[in-house]
Design a protein around this motif. Structure first.
Motif, PDB file in Angstrom:
ATOM      1  N   SER B  68     -61.776  -0.056   3.540  1.00  0.00           N
ATOM      2  CA  SER B  68     -61.184  -1.502   4.056  1.00  0.00           C
ATOM      3  C   SER B  68     -59.569  -1.626   3.535  1.00  0.00           C
ATOM      4  O   SER B  68     -58.939  -2.483   4.165  1.00  0.00           O
ATOM      5  CB  SER B  68     -61.791  -2.623   3.777  1.00  0.00           C
ATOM      6  OG  SER B  68     -62.003  -2.837   2.286  1.00  0.00           O
ATOM      7  N   THR B  69     -59.246  -0.871   2.293  1.00  0.00           N
ATOM      8  CA  THR B  69     -57.928  -1.109   2.031  1.00  0.00           C
ATOM      9  C   THR B  69     -57.001  -0.597   2.877  1.00  0.00           C
ATOM     10  O   THR B  69     -55.793  -0.639   2.632  1.00  0.00           O
ATOM     11  CB  THR B  69     -57.653  -0.457   0.543  1.00  0.00           C
ATOM     12  OG1 THR B  69     -57.842   0.987   0.449  1.00  0.00           O
ATOM     13  CG2 THR B  69     -58.874  -0.915  -0.453  1.00  0.00           C
ATOM     14  N   ILE B  70     -57.235   0.275   3.610  1.00  0.00           N
ATOM     15  CA  ILE B  70     -56.209   1.134   4.657  1.00  0.00           C
ATOM     16  C   ILE B  70     -55.947   0.156   5.806  1.00  0.00           C
ATOM     17  O   ILE B  70     -56.912  -0.163   6.453  1.00  0.00           O
ATOM     18  CB  ILE B  70     -56.803   2.400   5.043  1.00  0.00           C
ATOM     19  CG1 ILE B  70     -56.964   3.349   3.713  1.00  0.00           C
ATOM     20  CG2 ILE B  70     -55.989   3.038   5.998  1.00  0.00           C
ATOM     21  CD1 ILE B  70     -57.676   4.823   4.120  1.00  0.00           C
ATOM     22  N   ASP B  71     -54.638  -0.001   6.210  1.00  0.00           N
ATOM     23  CA  ASP B  71     -54.313  -0.747   7.247  1.00  0.00           C
ATOM     24  C   ASP B  71     -54.580   0.071   8.564  1.00  0.00           C
ATOM     25  O   ASP B  71     -53.587   1.054   8.634  1.00  0.00           O
ATOM     26  CB  ASP B  71     -52.980  -1.412   6.924  1.00  0.00           C
ATOM     27  CG  ASP B  71     -52.474  -2.347   8.313  1.00  0.00           C
ATOM     28  OD1 ASP B  71     -52.423  -1.819   9.194  1.00  0.00           O
ATOM     29  OD2 ASP B  71     -51.776  -3.416   7.903  1.00  0.00           O
ATOM     30  N   LYS B  73     -53.264   0.074  11.618  1.00  0.00           N
ATOM     31  CA  LYS B  73     -51.672   0.295  12.105  1.00  0.00           C
ATOM     32  C   LYS B  73     -50.923   0.948  11.346  1.00  0.00           C
ATOM     33  O   LYS B  73     -50.323   2.109  11.999  1.00  0.00           O
ATOM     34  CB  LYS B  73     -51.449  -1.171  12.498  1.00  0.00           C
ATOM     35  CG  LYS B  73     -49.862  -1.164  13.277  1.00  0.00           C
ATOM     36  CD  LYS B  73     -49.579  -2.603  13.469  1.00  0.00           C
ATOM     37  CE  LYS B  73     -48.363  -2.875  14.317  1.00  0.00           C
ATOM     38  NZ  LYS B  73     -47.944  -4.219  14.398  1.00  0.00           N
ATOM     39  N   VAL B  74     -50.749   0.830  10.158  1.00  0.00           N
ATOM     40  CA  VAL B  74     -49.804   1.556   9.218  1.00  0.00           C
ATOM     41  C   VAL B  74     -50.605   3.053   9.289  1.00  0.00           C
ATOM     42  O   VAL B  74     -49.794   4.206   9.519  1.00  0.00           O
ATOM     43  CB  VAL B  74     -49.946   1.065   7.730  1.00  0.00           C
ATOM     44  CG1 VAL B  74     -49.035   1.951   6.954  1.00  0.00           C
ATOM     45  CG2 VAL B  74     -49.168  -0.349   7.940  1.00  0.00           C
ATOM     46  N   GLU B  76     -52.238   4.662  11.347  1.00  0.00           N
ATOM     47  CA  GLU B  76     -51.934   5.518  12.689  1.00  0.00           C
ATOM     48  C   GLU B  76     -50.660   5.892  12.739  1.00  0.00           C
ATOM     49  O   GLU B  76     -50.073   6.985  13.180  1.00  0.00           O
ATOM     50  CB  GLU B  76     -52.381   4.691  13.842  1.00  0.00           C
ATOM     51  CG  GLU B  76     -53.904   4.233  13.992  1.00  0.00           C
ATOM     52  CD  GLU B  76     -54.476   3.463  15.160  1.00  0.00           C
ATOM     53  OE1 GLU B  76     -55.549   3.608  15.364  1.00  0.00           O
ATOM     54  OE2 GLU B  76     -53.460   2.614  15.492  1.00  0.00           O
ATOM     55  N   TYR B  77     -49.567   4.896  12.673  1.00  0.00           N
ATOM     56  CA  TYR B  77     -48.340   5.324  12.736  1.00  0.00           C
ATOM     57  C   TYR B  77     -47.630   6.434  11.704  1.00  0.00           C
ATOM     58  O   TYR B  77     -47.118   7.517  12.309  1.00  0.00           O
ATOM     59  CB  TYR B  77     -47.470   4.177  12.517  1.00  0.00           C
ATOM     60  CG  TYR B  77     -46.897   3.281  13.778  1.00  0.00           C
ATOM     61  CD1 TYR B  77     -45.967   3.427  14.705  1.00  0.00           C
ATOM     62  CD2 TYR B  77     -47.655   2.083  13.873  1.00  0.00           C
ATOM     63  CE1 TYR B  77     -46.009   2.697  15.848  1.00  0.00           C
ATOM     64  CE2 TYR B  77     -47.410   1.198  14.945  1.00  0.00           C
ATOM     65  CZ  TYR B  77     -46.580   1.514  15.992  1.00  0.00           C
ATOM     66  OH  TYR B  77     -46.153   0.746  17.159  1.00  0.00           O
ATOM     67  N   LEU B  78     -48.394   6.544  10.530  1.00  0.00           N
ATOM     68  CA  LEU B  78     -48.026   7.568   9.553  1.00  0.00           C
ATOM     69  C   LEU B  78     -48.401   9.093  10.071  1.00  0.00           C
ATOM     70  O   LEU B  78     -48.010   9.907  10.057  1.00  0.00           O
ATOM     71  CB  LEU B  78     -48.563   7.254   8.129  1.00  0.00           C
ATOM     72  CG  LEU B  78     -47.519   6.304   7.601  1.00  0.00           C
ATOM     73  CD1 LEU B  78     -48.238   5.860   6.344  1.00  0.00           C
ATOM     74  CD2 LEU B  78     -46.263   6.896   7.049  1.00  0.00           C
ATOM     75  N   ILE B  80     -49.777   9.974  12.916  1.00  0.00           N
ATOM     76  CA  ILE B  80     -49.552  10.429  14.411  1.00  0.00           C
ATOM     77  C   ILE B  80     -47.915  11.126  14.304  1.00  0.00           C
ATOM     78  O   ILE B  80     -47.789  12.040  14.823  1.00  0.00           O
ATOM     79  CB  ILE B  80     -49.488   9.270  15.436  1.00  0.00           C
ATOM     80  CG1 ILE B  80     -51.045   8.947  15.583  1.00  0.00           C
ATOM     81  CG2 ILE B  80     -49.205  10.081  16.966  1.00  0.00           C
ATOM     82  CD1 ILE B  80     -51.257   7.733  16.723  1.00  0.00           C
ATOM     83  N   SER B  81     -47.006  10.192  13.795  1.00  0.00           N
ATOM     84  CA  SER B  81     -45.730  10.711  13.711  1.00  0.00           C
ATOM     85  C   SER B  81     -45.647  11.909  12.827  1.00  0.00           C
ATOM     86  O   SER B  81     -44.707  12.956  13.026  1.00  0.00           O
ATOM     87  CB  SER B  81     -44.935   9.591  12.896  1.00  0.00           C
ATOM     88  OG  SER B  81     -45.213   9.145  11.803  1.00  0.00           O
ATOM     89  N   GLU B  82     -46.372  11.923  11.817  1.00  0.00           N
ATOM     90  CA  GLU B  82     -46.460  13.430  10.742  1.00  0.00           C
ATOM     91  C   GLU B  82     -46.931  14.531  11.743  1.00  0.00           C
ATOM     92  O   GLU B  82     -46.041  15.559  11.791  1.00  0.00           O
ATOM     93  CB  GLU B  82     -47.508  12.919   9.785  1.00  0.00           C
ATOM     94  CG  GLU B  82     -47.582  14.338   8.855  1.00  0.00           C
ATOM     95  CD  GLU B  82     -46.581  14.240   7.828  1.00  0.00           C
ATOM     96  OE1 GLU B  82     -45.710  13.412   7.708  1.00  0.00           O
ATOM     97  OE2 GLU B  82     -46.379  15.346   7.151  1.00  0.00           O
TER      98      GLU B  82
END
Lengths: 347, 347
Positions: B68-71, B73-74, B76-78, B80-82
């Motif tokens: 639960s400490t993982i956001d 949305k953040v 996913e952006y990190l 997928i873009s990676e």
């Protein structure tokens, strides 16, 4: 540089410019319009109902805060990627889109400048850490994260013509901002109670429990909540204002409303936290305080604040023109560095 | 084609493969491992705790559903873009990441294949419409949206060695799946009541109110909820199963658990909605029904279902090998088209 093509990527929570609340969209709008006024070729990526003299490029009809049928996550992916898919048409993308837009920056050749309007949560910091070598502008010296490649602080600019100098000082205290503990509405109410002065509270209710528990029980004939206000509503409040109370409980990032009040000649009593001391000149355009007691004491010193001095300071430091000149300096630096790196400007 | 380099982009809701629930991660894992087994050079983009024989590339430590400490949305952006930032290292990116990954596809030269594991909400359809000329695979013929460039249907494949053929048929009805109205747990309970047969219910509770109102009040010595189960737990259920009840109330997209039960020799009584008639051969590996009454009637016909016929059908149509062969055909078509378009393969 007016031959350069600039994309301004605005948020899509609200229309650009917003009807009422929406600080990030307000600033993006002011930058886009200010650049157009100075001859730049500007494309604004914003909601389709946005109003601009720039070219408008929109794939999302309305702000997701204004239309509950819009899925914010879907709208954001569509909106942000659209701008980056068109990167080749621009010499610079100026992003106002939080951390999400950063995740596209390494996939285009066009340089990207990100104005950080605030770190919306500690959890987004890993994204900034990954993209720390990007191009960043802070909106105050106080609102900086360590390790990021800041090119400058560029203070937000407001359209002074929207907030004319009030001819006389009113008798009321005014709170203007989101109804949220961060903004210290409860502290403004304490000052009203201690001073016996009337208080007008305006702004969107962002924290319903806070409003219900700490604001609503205090409302009376003298302490009134009047809802969210637009520019005309703000001016009506400024017309009857003795001072704006901005007793924020966490560091302010910039504080657009402080500049707006000062533009109207209204002194500001602000908590000395974050950027307030950059926006307010203590003893000249208002007072910086440490607590409610100091705020109450400052009320006695308000007659010493000259309204036109308030406005002229805003004109020098927080006008659209000053802001746009600040960004033009940053743009030129980016164009120069981009050219030196041998990269063709314009992706 | 084993000289080609494939990136498999898995979701990060759960570990790949997941410990218990996580159908999308399960399939992404099976594809990655299946490709490695056939000599491909595969990089799996997944959570850092993932287990794979492929190269693992991870920027998110754990599944956001498991920490639960993982956001989300953040993360996913990190995540997928990676993958897209490394596009140049691959000849193909095979995405299992819902609509979000599509928004990066036009920013890279590497071709991208998207397996659509389901349309998670009607609100995401504008993204598919924008990227409709991409490369898509459906996981059943029934789960297709009009207008998208589908290259094939490739059925999900399971690892048959995980689900050995049970030596004998048990006496219990089994429900396996998310506790959610879509999956018809309440209908399985009705069948148990009407037939008087014991029922075992297993799966994560996705809809708490549904569990509280429509499942929990029916629990007894004969109708039991045993929580989420892993592979061993599923096999224990299959060992005592007379049949798997899968009385879904909305069209099934694929239904991995139907194949898993059949692999173990367990017949499936499934609602004739969506892909069920593609996975289950009526009268051979189970029965397709229209309602609860038909499901009860089908119970009498279960002795006519041959367990090894169930398993052999899974081996022919729903094995990892069959799935990977299906994807290899799709990959080859993409490589060919990409080469014909004069684009250098590998971005």
């Amino acid at each position: 540089m007016p031959d350069k093509r600039i994309a301004v990527l605005s948020p899509i929570a609200w229309r650009t410019p917003p009807r009422q609340y929406g600080a990030w969209e307000t600033v993006a709008s002011n930058i886009a319009e200010g650049l157009v006024a100075r001859g730049w070729d500007v494309t604004l990526f914003a909601t389709a109902d946005s109003i601009t003299r720039a070219h408008l490029h929109a794939v999302v009809d309305r702000g997701y805060e204004e239309d509950s049928t819009i899925d914010p996550k879907v709208a954001e992916y569509l909106h942000i990627s659209e701008a980056f898919e068109h990167a080749g048409e621009f010499d610079l993308i100026h992003s106002h889109y939080d951390f999400m837009a950063l995740s596209y920056t390494r996939l285009v050749k066009t340089p990207v400048l990100t104005t950080i309007h605030g770190f919306s949560s500690p959890q987004i910091m890993p994204v900034y850490e990954k993209y720390r070598d990007g191009n960043f502008v802070s909106i105050s010296n106080s609102d900086r994260a360590p390790g990021l490649n800041y090119l400058a602080t560029v203070y937000n600019g407001i359209d002074l013509s929207l907030y004319p100098l009030q001819q006389s000082r009113g008798d009321k205290l005014v709170f203007l901002g989101r109804i949220h503990p961060d903004k210290g509405v409860h502290l403004a109410i304490e000052v009203a109670h201690m001073s016996g002065l009337p208080l007008r509270i305006a702004g969107i209710i962002q924290d319903q429990a806070y409003f219900r528990d700490q604001v609503e029980p205090n409302l009376s004939d003298t302490i009134r909540y009047i809802g969210a206000v637009d520019v005309a509503g703000k001016n009506a409040l400024f017309a009857e204002a003795r001072a704006l109370l901005h007793l924020n409980t966490i560091p302010e990032r910039f504080g657009l409303v402080l500049a707006e009040a000062n533009a109207a000649g209204v002194p500001v009593i602000a908590m000395d936290l974050g950027s307030c001391r950059e926006v307010i000149e203590d003893g000249v355009t208002g007072f910086l305080v440490q607590d409610v007691n100091q705020a109450v004491l400052a009320l006695d010193r308000l007659p010493g604040i000259d309204s036109s001095a308030c406005r002229s300071r805003v004109g020098r430091h927080f006008s659209i023109e000053t802001m746009v000149e600040g960004y033009e300096r940053v743009y030129r630096r980016i164009f120069k560095e981009h050219a030196q790196n041998g990269l063709p400007s314009g992706g």
